[in-house]
Design a protein around this motif. Sequence first.
Motif, PDB file in Angstrom:
ATOM      1  N   GLY A  83      25.696  -9.651   6.342  1.00 13.94           N
ATOM      2  CA  GLY A  83      25.955 -10.929   5.697  1.00 13.94           C
ATOM      3  C   GLY A  83      27.326 -11.477   6.017  1.00 13.94           C
ATOM      4  N   ARG A  84      28.340 -10.619   5.988  1.00 17.04           N
ATOM      5  CA  ARG A  84      29.702 -11.077   6.274  1.00 17.04           C
ATOM      6  C   ARG A  84      29.853 -11.528   7.726  1.00 17.04           C
ATOM      7  NH1 ARG A  84      34.143  -7.237   3.171  1.00 17.04           N
ATOM      8  NH2 ARG A  84      33.303  -7.471   1.064  1.00 17.04           N
ATOM      9  N   ARG A  85      29.241 -10.812   8.637  1.00 14.38           N
ATOM     10  CA  ARG A  85      29.358 -11.185  10.059  1.00 14.38           C
ATOM     11  C   ARG A  85      28.663 -12.517  10.324  1.00 14.38           C
ATOM     12  NH1 ARG A  85      26.705  -8.178  13.542  1.00 14.38           N
ATOM     13  NH2 ARG A  85      28.006  -8.911  15.267  1.00 14.38           N
ATOM     14  N   PHE A  86      27.493 -12.714   9.737  1.00 16.46           N
ATOM     15  CA  PHE A  86      26.781 -13.973   9.930  1.00 16.46           C
ATOM     16  C   PHE A  86      27.547 -15.124   9.273  1.00 16.46           C
ATOM     17  CE2 PHE A  86      23.053 -16.839   9.040  1.00 16.46           C
ATOM     18  CZ  PHE A  86      22.757 -17.103  10.369  1.00 16.46           C
ATOM     19  N   LEU A  87      28.141 -14.870   8.113  1.00 13.28           N
ATOM     20  CA  LEU A  87      28.890 -15.902   7.403  1.00 13.28           C
ATOM     21  C   LEU A  87      30.058 -16.429   8.229  1.00 13.28           C
ATOM     22  CD1 LEU A  87      29.395 -17.375   4.605  1.00 13.28           C
ATOM     23  CD2 LEU A  87      31.044 -15.543   4.161  1.00 13.28           C
ATOM     24  N   SER A 137      23.418 -17.253  18.787  1.00 14.07           N
ATOM     25  CA  SER A 137      22.732 -18.029  17.762  1.00 14.07           C
ATOM     26  C   SER A 137      23.393 -17.829  16.402  1.00 14.07           C
ATOM     27  CB  SER A 137      21.263 -17.612  17.677  1.00 14.07           C
ATOM     28  OG  SER A 137      20.627 -18.266  16.600  1.00 14.07           O
ATOM     29  N   HIS A 138      23.526 -18.953  15.679  1.00 18.32           N
ATOM     30  CA  HIS A 138      24.103 -18.908  14.332  1.00 18.32           C
ATOM     31  C   HIS A 138      23.244 -19.678  13.338  1.00 18.32           C
ATOM     32  CE1 HIS A 138      27.740 -17.254  16.160  1.00 18.32           C
ATOM     33  NE2 HIS A 138      27.680 -18.240  17.038  1.00 18.32           N
ATOM     34  N   ILE A 139      21.979 -19.945  13.703  1.00 17.16           N
ATOM     35  CA  ILE A 139      21.091 -20.675  12.805  1.00 17.16           C
ATOM     36  C   ILE A 139      19.811 -19.868  12.586  1.00 17.16           C
ATOM     37  CG2 ILE A 139      21.991 -22.917  13.512  1.00 17.16           C
ATOM     38  CD1 ILE A 139      19.370 -23.316  15.090  1.00 17.16           C
ATOM     39  N   LEU A 140      19.222 -20.078  11.410  1.00 16.77           N
ATOM     40  CA  LEU A 140      17.973 -19.391  11.091  1.00 16.77           C
ATOM     41  C   LEU A 140      17.282 -20.123   9.950  1.00 16.77           C
ATOM     42  CD1 LEU A 140      16.113 -16.900  11.502  1.00 16.77           C
ATOM     43  CD2 LEU A 140      17.449 -15.746   9.734  1.00 16.77           C
ATOM     44  N   TYR A 197      19.750 -21.755   7.346  1.00 19.63           N
ATOM     45  CA  TYR A 197      21.140 -21.322   7.465  1.00 19.63           C
ATOM     46  C   TYR A 197      21.728 -21.844   8.771  1.00 19.63           C
ATOM     47  CZ  TYR A 197      19.583 -17.907   3.965  1.00 19.63           C
ATOM     48  OH  TYR A 197      19.064 -17.302   2.848  1.00 19.63           O
ATOM     49  N   ASN A 198      22.827 -22.565   8.692  1.00 20.99           N
ATOM     50  CA  ASN A 198      23.593 -22.949   9.874  1.00 20.99           C
ATOM     51  C   ASN A 198      25.014 -22.438   9.688  1.00 20.99           C
ATOM     52  OD1 ASN A 198      24.730 -24.067  12.165  1.00 20.99           O
ATOM     53  ND2 ASN A 198      25.019 -26.083  11.239  1.00 20.99           N
ATOM     54  N   MET A 199      25.314 -21.300  10.288  1.00 19.71           N
ATOM     55  CA  MET A 199      26.641 -20.716  10.178  1.00 19.71           C
ATOM     56  C   MET A 199      27.514 -21.037  11.399  1.00 19.71           C
ATOM     57  SD  MET A 199      26.833 -19.322   7.234  1.00 19.71           S
ATOM     58  CE  MET A 199      25.816 -20.661   6.632  1.00 19.71           C
TER      59      MET A 199
END
Length: 645
Positions: free
Chosen positions: A357-361, A550-553, A575-577
């Motif tokens: 979660g922290r890495r994706f954030l 990729s940073h979206i899901l 999610y768009n990080m």
Amino acid sequence: MSEKLEIIKEKPYPLGCYIDYDKSLVVRTVFEGDKNCGIALYKGTSNDGETALKIKLPKSLKRGSIYAARIKGISNVDEYSSYNYFVDSTYFCDSYAKHLIGLETFGLDVPDCDIRAKLDNRSTLKASEYSFDWENDSFPEVPYEDSFVYLLHVRGFTKSSGSGVPAQHRGTFLGILDKIPYLKSIGVTTVEIMPAIEMNEIETPRTHGGILSKELLYSKDGSISNTNSIKPRLNFWGYKKGFYFAPRTAYCSNPYDAENEFKFFIKTMHANGLEVIMQFFFEESENESLIIDALRYWRCSYHVDGFHLKGARIPIRLITKEPLFSDAKIWYDWFEDGPVPSKRYLAIYNNSFLYAGRRFLKSDDNSAGDFFHAMIANGNTHGVINYICDYEGFRLSDLVSYEHKHNEENGENNKDGTDNNLSWNCGIEGRTRKQSILELRKKQVKNILTMLLLAQGTPMIFSGDEFCSSQGGNNNPYCQDNETGWVDWKALEKNTEIFEYFKFLIRFRFEHNILHNASAFKLMDYISCGYPDLSCHGREAWRPDFTGHSHILGMLYCGKYDKDDKNSPFIYVCYNMYWMKEEIALPKLPDGLRWKMISDTERVDKIDSIEKKDKAVEKMSERSVRIYMSEIDPDNKSKRKLKRK
């Protein structure tokens, strides 16, 4: 010793010491080696040798390492209130003691020889496990899929003056009871308590001029006295060796009746439908039989709902096979494969969710795939506890405000605490008045809360994180019995927007069964409804992007898989990080339905004012999360009626 005593053998279990109904003293304890050993009885709390009755135990009573004796003939035995064991000239407290005398004041430097075990007089039934009326107490037994865990430190939770708790209850078990209305208002089902066993929180007792200090080294407001410029090491968290059978007297409003007060605490929590999970930390050298005995005692005598076990050598296999714990919640880092229990009582404390979660954030590459797997992690044979922040590491507000730890006040030259925080300060380290930075931090907190509370498994939050209580960048405040280590309840007034969003997420999660399943998603259409139970999407529908950059899901939850209501809505969480705006597809819904956006972390609109969506593709703001939900399309419905005519 002038008294004529009769000392006879006793059965070696259970360990402990008490005055029995026939006024004899029963002693069962472990003495290693072959030295002179025995018990010293005291009529008061002082250590005056003249008030002690010293009884040596003959080696003929020894079975293995256990001395078991029944001692008859002690004059006025009821006048003795406490005891210690001795080996030669060394005195020490009983490790199986159920109540201790001398540790009632938090932060008081107490020499080991002044800590005594309270002597239980079973003929009067005072302060014993037999005198408390549990009435109709029962375990709530909340399933993991319906649970929300709230982790707290007993003292730190209500010690602050802003907690709204009466002064006499601050920092105690009763202080938690005062906060029950708050806990229930935010949907808490399970309270996890950091170590609350009896212990001396002063790591190494200091001497002042050759005399052991009994001065209160930590004042009520958390400041440290400067007596002779000596700063003792305080273990505020409590992860150290202690007396595993006794509740913490310093956490009681009446420390001299700690047993009954803790039982009243559990009974009241249960009456309000709240579970209590006790954290237990055992040092590597601790005996396995003592560990099992301690857990048995807390389960039977105090009715706790379960345990979160911490330590290097926990006999987890023995614990999970203990018949007494077959319906107790046991939390640990991992479990060996074995027979599937009839109910899920075991749970893994899932730190992989924290890292993913922290890495994706913070927009790390190669993080989308790990994040997705963390979001759907669930166990068919055991629960999964998800969390973003624990007592170790940054608090939630600090996670988006600091990139580096700031532990200087711990007195270890900022060398303590982890350096692997996986945090991002949003552009400025620490406090700032820059509005754009503050808004970005607020949005990031909302983003990570959405991840946590919409993930499968059981969410856990550390007390105060729901309204951004801060530790000022200290990621290891184990010794901070002050405003740094306490929950800052004034932050609740300052962060109402985040707190309201948090409450919205809790309600939303438990209003929709598909968001908190008992079993793992199958990721397939196994009921032939045209949609999998869960599907992933990206810039194009049905084509998620799990590549390294990729940073979206987009995650689509199909309400048709709701066991209780097949007409439950579809839910789509996007999610768009990425640090730029991105397009994301809105998958097509069955005829007669359309999408309605109900939440966007980029915006502060009220939920009912957010517009409906009919497009196939939406452009999302950078670093934001949206939630869509299906609703009946009245236009589509009227068209169908016209066709039928």
